[in-house]
Design a protein around this motif. Structure first.
Motif, PDB file in Angstrom:
ATOM      1  N   ARG A 111       0.835  -1.210   0.000  1.00  0.00           N
ATOM      2  CA  ARG A 111       0.000   0.000   0.000  1.00  0.00           C
ATOM      3  C   ARG A 111       0.867   1.257   0.000  1.00  0.00           C
ATOM      4  NH1 ARG A 111      -3.396   3.507   3.461  1.00  0.00           N
ATOM      5  NH2 ARG A 111      -5.499   3.560   2.547  1.00  0.00           N
ATOM      6  N   ASN A 112       1.897   1.281   0.822  1.00  0.00           N
ATOM      7  CA  ASN A 112       2.781   2.446   0.871  1.00  0.00           C
ATOM      8  C   ASN A 112       3.504   2.655  -0.453  1.00  0.00           C
ATOM      9  OD1 ASN A 112       2.130   3.108   3.520  1.00  0.00           O
ATOM     10  ND2 ASN A 112       3.763   1.853   4.390  1.00  0.00           N
ATOM     11  N   GLN A 113       3.886   1.567  -1.105  1.00  0.00           N
ATOM     12  CA  GLN A 113       4.556   1.679  -2.396  1.00  0.00           C
ATOM     13  C   GLN A 113       3.605   2.232  -3.456  1.00  0.00           C
ATOM     14  OE1 GLN A 113       5.890  -2.381  -2.776  1.00  0.00           O
ATOM     15  NE2 GLN A 113       7.893  -1.942  -1.874  1.00  0.00           N
ATOM     16  N   ILE A 120      -1.910   7.836  -7.656  1.00  0.00           N
ATOM     17  CA  ILE A 120      -2.498   6.738  -6.886  1.00  0.00           C
ATOM     18  C   ILE A 120      -2.788   7.230  -5.473  1.00  0.00           C
ATOM     19  CG2 ILE A 120      -2.272   4.357  -6.118  1.00  0.00           C
ATOM     20  CD1 ILE A 120      -2.245   4.713  -9.163  1.00  0.00           C
ATOM     21  N   GLY A 121      -4.057   7.525  -5.205  1.00  0.00           N
ATOM     22  CA  GLY A 121      -4.469   7.950  -3.878  1.00  0.00           C
ATOM     23  C   GLY A 121      -4.922   6.762  -3.053  1.00  0.00           C
ATOM     24  N   ALA A 125      -5.430   2.948  -4.372  1.00  0.00           N
ATOM     25  CA  ALA A 125      -4.473   1.982  -3.824  1.00  0.00           C
ATOM     26  C   ALA A 125      -5.192   0.808  -3.171  1.00  0.00           C
ATOM     27  CB  ALA A 125      -3.557   2.667  -2.814  1.00  0.00           C
ATOM     28  N   ASP A 126      -6.249   1.090  -2.418  1.00  0.00           N
ATOM     29  CA  ASP A 126      -6.969   0.013  -1.741  1.00  0.00           C
ATOM     30  C   ASP A 126      -7.719  -0.878  -2.726  1.00  0.00           C
ATOM     31  OD1 ASP A 126      -6.083   0.605   0.811  1.00  0.00           O
ATOM     32  OD2 ASP A 126      -7.717   2.004   1.210  1.00  0.00           O
ATOM     33  N   GLY A 134      -4.981  -9.202  -4.143  1.00  0.00           N
ATOM     34  CA  GLY A 134      -5.585 -10.170  -3.243  1.00  0.00           C
ATOM     35  C   GLY A 134      -5.459  -9.873  -1.766  1.00  0.00           C
ATOM     36  N   LYS A 135      -5.510  -8.585  -1.391  1.00  0.00           N
ATOM     37  CA  LYS A 135      -5.435  -8.190   0.016  1.00  0.00           C
ATOM     38  C   LYS A 135      -6.800  -7.678   0.476  1.00  0.00           C
ATOM     39  CE  LYS A 135      -0.908  -8.717  -0.149  1.00  0.00           C
ATOM     40  NZ  LYS A 135      -0.247  -9.897   0.463  1.00  0.00           N
ATOM     41  N   LYS A 136      -7.262  -8.149   1.609  1.00  0.00           N
ATOM     42  CA  LYS A 136      -8.549  -7.690   2.134  1.00  0.00           C
ATOM     43  C   LYS A 136      -8.408  -6.271   2.676  1.00  0.00           C
ATOM     44  CE  LYS A 136      -8.855 -11.293   4.865  1.00  0.00           C
ATOM     45  NZ  LYS A 136      -9.368 -12.285   5.851  1.00  0.00           N
ATOM     46  N   THR A 137      -9.293  -5.392   2.249  1.00  0.00           N
ATOM     47  CA  THR A 137      -9.251  -4.015   2.731  1.00  0.00           C
ATOM     48  C   THR A 137     -10.645  -3.415   2.662  1.00  0.00           C
ATOM     49  OG1 THR A 137      -8.087  -1.893   2.514  1.00  0.00           O
ATOM     50  CG2 THR A 137      -8.719  -3.000   0.476  1.00  0.00           C
ATOM     51  N   PHE A 138     -10.868  -2.367   3.431  1.00  0.00           N
ATOM     52  CA  PHE A 138     -12.155  -1.670   3.380  1.00  0.00           C
ATOM     53  C   PHE A 138     -11.972  -0.379   2.603  1.00  0.00           C
ATOM     54  CE2 PHE A 138     -15.614   1.057   4.539  1.00  0.00           C
ATOM     55  CZ  PHE A 138     -16.695   0.192   4.595  1.00  0.00           C
TER      56      PHE A 138
END
Length: 211
Positions: A111-113, A120-121, A125-126, A134-138
């Motif tokens: 996410r930081n990258q 890319i805000g 990014a999320d 494939g990362k779970k995020t809200f």
């Protein structure tokens, strides 16, 4: 705090059914996450149609900025988006260019990258984290914040505030559920802009039969 959101998710899923967002082509879907900014799906489809013969990282980077800009012109803000796409693809290629390897990186690091790249805000990014890597995020976008306020689950004035508050809930979901939650919230929110109606039924344990 997060328990009512499980009810909301279940009701949205029952009401709208599976959405299956961003599951057609990994690279193509990734490009669309940039192209869709500040435009609509029709314009994105036109731009993507112009890229069908160059849908690989190497082929896209082999285009001159002018050539890429002309191809994505239908998506609007095409000069900015050209720079953003080239920055994204260059970063990806220089770091190995392998989706599986990127997906193995810790979510916070990835996410930081992404956030360090031009254009890319946090929201983009999320979305990339979840659908591409494939990362779970809200995704605490405008639709989610408006929904939360309407149905009495909290007032969040910024993207970060809602993302941080609901990320623990996203972690309780499967990856597919987390993806569907974002898609369902946006699908539900679009008609609310022009034709708002009472959607407090979403917080009840089951959607009433007449809804």
């Amino acid at each position: 705090m997060t328990a009512p959101w499980r009810i909301v998710f279940d009701n949205l899923a029952a009401h709208y059914g599976p959405q299956h967002w961003w599951q057609e082509d990994q690279l193509g879907d990734w490009l669309m996450m940039v192209l869709v900014q500040q435009t609509n799906a029709r314009n994105v489809a036109l731009a993507m149609n112009n890229l069908q013969d160059v849908l690989s990282v190497d082929q896209l980077l082999a285009l001159t900025p002018e050539e890429l800009a002309e191809r994505i012109r239908p998506a609007r803000f095409y000069l900015q988006k050209t720079a953003h796409l080239r920055g994204l693809l260059t970063w990806f290629k220089e770091a190995g260019g392998d989706f599986a390897a990127f997906s193995a990186r810790p979510a916070d690091q990835l996410r930081n990258q992404l956030l360090a790249l031009p254009g890319i805000g946090p929201e983009t990014a999320d979305v990339m984290l979840m659908y591409t890597f494939g990362k779970k995020t809200f995704v605490g976008d405008e639709y989610a914040r408006r929904l939360s306020q309407r149905i009495g689950l909290g007032v969040y004035k910024t993207y970060a505030a809602m993302h941080d508050a609901l990320q623990p809930f996203a972690e309780t979901l499967t990856l597919n559920e987390a993806r569907e939650l974002h898609a369902l919230i946006d699908e539900h929110g679009k008609p609310q802009i022009g034709y708002p109606y009472d959607d407090s039924f979403l917080t009840t344990p089951a959607v009433p039969a007449d809804q």
